[in-house]
Scaffold this motif. Structure first.
Motif, short mmCIF file in Angstrom:
data_model
loop_
_atom_site.label_atom_id
_atom_site.label_comp_id
_atom_site.label_asym_id
_atom_site.label_seq_id
_atom_site.Cartn_x
_atom_site.Cartn_y
_atom_site.Cartn_z
N LYS A 49 142.35 60.65 58.36
CA LYS A 49 143.81 60.61 58.62
C LYS A 49 144.23 59.19 58.97
CE LYS A 49 145.24 65.26 59.93
NZ LYS A 49 144.95 66.25 60.96
N PHE A 50 143.42 58.54 59.79
CA PHE A 50 143.68 57.15 60.16
C PHE A 50 143.71 56.26 58.91
CE2 PHE A 50 141.93 52.95 61.14
CZ PHE A 50 142.77 52.51 62.15
N LEU A 51 142.73 56.45 58.03
CA LEU A 51 142.67 55.65 56.81
C LEU A 51 143.84 55.95 55.88
CD1 LEU A 51 138.82 55.79 56.12
CD2 LEU A 51 140.13 53.90 57.13
N ASP A 52 144.24 57.21 55.84
CA ASP A 52 145.41 57.59 55.03
C ASP A 52 146.67 56.87 55.53
OD1 ASP A 52 144.15 59.29 53.26
OD2 ASP A 52 144.54 61.09 54.44
N GLN A 53 146.82 56.82 56.85
CA GLN A 53 148.00 56.19 57.46
C GLN A 53 148.05 54.70 57.13
OE1 GLN A 53 147.30 57.36 61.48
NE2 GLN A 53 148.44 59.27 61.31
N HIS A 54 146.88 54.08 57.05
CA HIS A 54 146.83 52.64 56.80
C HIS A 54 146.90 52.30 55.33
CE1 HIS A 54 146.36 51.03 60.83
NE2 HIS A 54 146.04 52.29 61.07
N GLY A 55 146.51 53.23 54.50
CA GLY A 55 146.57 52.98 53.06
C GLY A 55 145.52 51.99 52.60
N GLY A 56 145.45 51.82 51.30
CA GLY A 56 144.52 50.86 50.73
C GLY A 56 143.12 51.38 50.52
N VAL A 57 142.87 52.63 50.91
CA VAL A 57 141.52 53.19 50.80
C VAL A 57 141.48 54.30 49.76
CG1 VAL A 57 139.61 54.32 52.00
CG2 VAL A 57 140.99 52.60 53.18
N TYR A 58 142.26 55.36 50.01
CA TYR A 58 142.20 56.54 49.16
C TYR A 58 143.40 56.63 48.22
CZ TYR A 58 138.68 58.25 52.49
OH TYR A 58 137.59 58.40 53.29
N SER A 59 143.14 57.16 47.05
CA SER A 59 144.21 57.41 46.09
C SER A 59 145.12 58.52 46.60
CB SER A 59 143.61 57.82 44.75
OG SER A 59 144.61 58.32 43.90
N LYS A 60 146.41 58.32 46.47
CA LYS A 60 147.37 59.36 46.88
C LYS A 60 147.55 60.41 45.78
CE LYS A 60 149.20 57.56 50.84
NZ LYS A 60 148.00 56.91 51.36
N SER A 61 147.13 60.06 44.57
CA SER A 61 147.39 60.95 43.44
C SER A 61 146.43 62.14 43.39
CB SER A 61 147.31 60.19 42.11
OG SER A 61 146.05 59.60 41.98
N VAL A 62 145.29 62.01 44.07
CA VAL A 62 144.33 63.12 44.10
C VAL A 62 144.45 63.81 45.44
CG1 VAL A 62 141.92 63.78 43.83
CG2 VAL A 62 142.82 61.79 42.60
N LYS A 63 144.93 65.03 45.42
CA LYS A 63 145.23 65.72 46.68
C LYS A 63 144.01 66.44 47.26
CE LYS A 63 149.72 65.12 47.29
NZ LYS A 63 149.65 63.68 47.06
N ARG A 64 143.16 66.99 46.38
CA ARG A 64 142.17 67.93 46.88
C ARG A 64 140.89 67.27 47.37
NH1 ARG A 64 141.21 72.31 42.73
NH2 ARG A 64 139.59 72.81 44.23
N SER A 65 140.67 66.04 46.97
CA SER A 65 139.47 65.37 47.47
C SER A 65 139.77 63.90 47.71
CB SER A 65 138.31 65.51 46.47
OG SER A 65 138.65 64.88 45.26
N ARG A 66 138.86 63.24 48.39
CA ARG A 66 139.03 61.84 48.73
C ARG A 66 138.50 61.00 47.59
NH1 ARG A 66 142.28 61.38 53.21
NH2 ARG A 66 142.01 63.31 54.35
N VAL A 67 139.38 60.25 46.97
CA VAL A 67 138.98 59.37 45.87
C VAL A 67 139.44 57.96 46.21
CG1 VAL A 67 139.30 58.88 43.40
CG2 VAL A 67 139.19 61.26 44.20
N PHE A 68 138.51 57.03 46.15
CA PHE A 68 138.86 55.65 46.48
C PHE A 68 139.81 55.06 45.45
CE2 PHE A 68 134.50 55.22 48.60
CZ PHE A 68 135.02 55.30 49.87
N LEU A 69 140.70 54.20 45.91
CA LEU A 69 141.49 53.37 45.01
C LEU A 69 140.54 52.39 44.31
CD1 LEU A 69 144.42 52.50 47.42
CD2 LEU A 69 144.59 53.89 45.34
N GLN A 70 140.83 52.08 43.06
CA GLN A 70 139.98 51.13 42.33
C GLN A 70 139.91 49.78 43.04
OE1 GLN A 70 138.04 52.03 39.68
NE2 GLN A 70 137.11 50.03 40.02
#
Length: 83
Positions: free
Chosen positions: A22-43
């Motif tokens: 949740k912390f990483l989501d709030q900060h952005g730059g880590v996980y893709s927002k387009s994939v909802k069901r699992s954690r996928v790193f941004l390229q």
């Protein structure tokens, strides 16, 4: 290098993986927002050498952090006064 799950990094700081993610989501730059069901790193995160995506034996893709990625997370947590 050694790869770590969010759970393993979270445990070092006595927090849950859910809270860390949740912390990483709030900060952005880590996980893709387009994939909802699992954690996928941004390229971009992968390109910086912070994380890798590996296939598990069951064929799921798993987002794993590198030592550099862990260091980056630690700095974010310290900057935000979480740890």
């Amino acid at each position: 290098g050694q790869l770590m799950t969010a759970t393993q990094i979270a445990q070092k700081h006595k927090m849950s993986a859910v809270r860390l993610n949740k912390f990483l989501d709030q900060h952005g730059g880590v996980y893709s927002k387009s994939v909802k069901r699992s954690r996928v790193f941004l390229q971009s995160f992968i390109d910086k050498g912070m994380g890798e995506t590996k296939q598990t034996e069951l064929g799921h893709s798993q987002a794993l952090f590198t030592a550099q990625g862990e260091q980056w997370i630690n700095e974010r947590l310290i900057n935000e006064g979480v740890i």
